[in-house]
Motif scaffolding. Structure first.
Motif, PDB file in Angstrom:
ATOM      1  N   UNK A  47      59.568  26.291  33.215  1.00 59.57           N
ATOM      2  CA  UNK A  47      60.416  26.119  32.164  1.00 59.57           C
ATOM      3  C   UNK A  47      61.002  27.639  31.263  1.00 59.57           C
ATOM      4  N   UNK A  48      61.197  28.450  32.432  1.00 56.80           N
ATOM      5  CA  UNK A  48      61.880  29.646  32.145  1.00 56.80           C
ATOM      6  C   UNK A  48      62.654  30.276  33.337  1.00 56.80           C
ATOM      7  N   UNK A  49      63.921  30.320  33.085  1.00 56.09           N
ATOM      8  CA  UNK A  49      64.687  30.829  34.203  1.00 56.09           C
ATOM      9  C   UNK A  49      65.855  32.106  33.456  1.00 56.09           C
ATOM     10  N   UNK A  50      65.744  33.210  34.461  1.00 53.74           N
ATOM     11  CA  UNK A  50      66.672  34.046  33.898  1.00 53.74           C
ATOM     12  C   UNK A  50      66.504  34.835  32.336  1.00 53.74           C
ATOM     13  N   UNK A  51      65.120  34.862  32.041  1.00 54.48           N
ATOM     14  CA  UNK A  51      64.800  35.273  30.726  1.00 54.48           C
ATOM     15  C   UNK A  51      64.963  34.188  29.498  1.00 54.48           C
ATOM     16  N   UNK A  52      65.369  32.990  29.711  1.00 54.74           N
ATOM     17  CA  UNK A  52      65.435  32.014  28.911  1.00 54.74           C
ATOM     18  C   UNK A  52      64.662  30.785  29.131  1.00 54.74           C
ATOM     19  N   UNK A  53      64.072  30.183  28.204  1.00 57.28           N
ATOM     20  CA  UNK A  53      63.327  28.860  28.306  1.00 57.28           C
ATOM     21  C   UNK A  53      63.909  27.418  27.971  1.00 57.28           C
ATOM     22  N   UNK A  54      63.567  26.576  28.558  1.00 57.47           N
ATOM     23  CA  UNK A  54      64.128  25.460  28.465  1.00 57.47           C
ATOM     24  C   UNK A  54      63.182  24.109  28.508  1.00 57.47           C
ATOM     25  N   UNK A  55      63.363  23.012  28.291  1.00 58.73           N
ATOM     26  CA  UNK A  55      62.655  21.796  28.455  1.00 58.73           C
ATOM     27  C   UNK A  55      63.020  20.866  29.687  1.00 58.73           C
ATOM     28  N   UNK A  56      62.183  21.435  30.666  1.00 52.98           N
ATOM     29  CA  UNK A  56      62.554  20.625  31.926  1.00 52.98           C
ATOM     30  C   UNK A  56      62.674  19.250  32.201  1.00 52.98           C
ATOM     31  N   UNK A  57      62.035  18.764  31.387  1.00 52.67           N
ATOM     32  CA  UNK A  57      62.116  17.044  31.684  1.00 52.67           C
ATOM     33  C   UNK A  57      63.553  16.514  30.962  1.00 52.67           C
ATOM     34  N   UNK A  58      64.243  17.449  30.292  1.00 53.20           N
ATOM     35  CA  UNK A  58      65.326  17.053  29.622  1.00 53.20           C
ATOM     36  C   UNK A  58      65.977  18.301  28.837  1.00 53.20           C
ATOM     37  N   UNK A  59      66.665  18.909  29.811  1.00 51.58           N
ATOM     38  CA  UNK A  59      67.357  20.260  29.097  1.00 51.58           C
ATOM     39  C   UNK A  59      68.474  19.914  27.950  1.00 51.58           C
ATOM     40  N   UNK A  60      68.335  20.883  26.949  1.00 52.56           N
ATOM     41  CA  UNK A  60      69.197  20.434  25.592  1.00 52.56           C
ATOM     42  C   UNK A  60      70.748  20.367  26.266  1.00 52.56           C
TER      43      UNK A  60
END
Length: 366
Positions: A47-60
């Motif tokens: 749930x992190x890529x290139x220094x940014x976090x995200x919600x992998x089940x449903x990206x915002x």
């Protein structure tokens, strides 16, 4: 100059039209179908890529970026009755005295206000997203906090523990953290340790989703996902993680939902932790739905999340202090009362607190 004003007027009109279009295209049914179709295995994905976090089940969705925010701000607001505009939780006096009147071995949950709770477990205190300040950056407080940092200092706890769900100003308040005593142990999501340490706090522990820490005295702290995002003036978008937390004590289990949209994670958390006693669930800033649906639950969703968690008691959080969405600060409390009746929910499991109200924790039978 006239040409500039004309262009600005055209741009504003375009924003309003696009906002109206967004309103028409959002549908609750389609949204819930999308939530249900998410892959549960993604809850444990990177749930992190290139220094940014995200919600992998449903990206915002990031459609429109800042212009989407402007569309919200320029859009017509919903209409609310006089009762809905004026309703606020009561503020109970004498909070410190009521705490001292309790038996020393009585564990309890106390609503300080907004997302801030004081939870006493044995000789230790747990605070959730402590916020004692009059403003959350810009929004002004509508109801005062039930306790101050100085009040908490005087309670004589063996240790003060803090959990921070994310870096938004109504959840991570720098002045409130600075005011807590030296030696306060603070648990934060990934990326926030240095920021909090720079506030003069030496015991700061970073946690990732699905990580568990033994906090001593039989208490385990579980860091769990929530569906949200992060940003501050000094921290870029999604540069730090967001999280919910489960405090599992020998005789009670308390889930702090932080600030989240509805997502498949609640079912998984309920499956993993089938003995949750108290679920502290966010109910705020859900109007307008076309803009707020991803990061904030409406009342129906909050109750569905509670069912997913299979918890014993529901305690609403984040309402009654700040105007954060289109709806007035106290509106979610009324909306919750109405929805409880409409859905025929057992009212004994719904604990809608006043500011400063104390809920004695019902301990599990041994």
């Amino acid at each position: 100059m006239k040409r500039i004003f004309c262009l600005a007027a055209i741009a504003i009109c375009a924003l309003l039209l696009s906002c109206a279009a967004a309103d028409r295209t959002f549908g609750e049914g389609a949204w819930r179908t999308r939530v249900a179709s998410a892959d549960p295995s993604a809850l444990r994905a990177a749930h992190e890529k290139d220094g940014r976090y995200f919600n992998p089940w449903m990206p915002m969705e990031d459609v429109g970026g800042f212009s989407r925010f402007l569309r919200w701000k320029f859009s017509p607001k919903g209409s609310y009755t006089a009762q809905e505009r004026s309703h606020l939780p009561a503020v109970l006096p004498g909070t410190v005295g009521r705490i001292h009147s309790l038996p020393a071995d009585q564990d309890f949950i106390l609503w300080i206000g907004h997302a801030s709770f004081l939870i006493r477990i044995g000789a230790e205190i747990w605070l959730t997203d402590p916020m004692f300040s009059d403003r959350a950056l810009l929004p002004k407080r509508r109801t005062p906090p039930a306790l101050t940092a100085e009040d908490i200092r005087r309670l004589g706890a063996k240790r003060i523990n803090v959990v921070i769900s994310h870096n938004h100003y109504d959840h991570l308040d720098t002045e409130s953290l600075r005011a807590l005593p030296d030696g306060t142990r603070i648990f934060v999501p990934l990326g926030l340790k240095d920021f909090v340490s720079n506030l003069g706090k030496s015991e700061v522990v970073e946690m990732d989703w699905w990580q568990t820490i033994d906090c001593g005295s039989g208490v385990l702290l579980h860091c769990l996902p929530m569906q949200h995002w992060s940003r501050r003036i000094c921290q870029g978008r999604n540069k730090t993680l967001w999280a919910s937390f489960l405090i599992a004590a020998p005789e009670s289990t308390i889930y702090f939902g932080g600030d989240s949209g509805y997502f498949i994670g609640y079912r998984e958390i309920g499956r993993m932790f089938p003995d949750i006693d108290y679920a502290l669930m966010p109910v705020t800033a859900y109007h307008p739905r076309w803009f707020m649906h991803y990061a904030h639950m409406n009342i129906d969703e909050a109750l569905d999340a509670f069912d997913d968690l299979r918890a014993r008691f529901f305690i609403p959080t984040q309402w009654g202090a700040f105007d954060l969405g289109d709806e007035p600060a106290g509106y979610p409390g009324l909306d919750l009362e109405r929805t409880i009746k409409k859905r025929n929910v057992d009212p004994l499991r719904m604990l809608i607190l006043d500011v400063g109200q104390i809920v004695p924790i019902e301990k599990k039978a041994k």
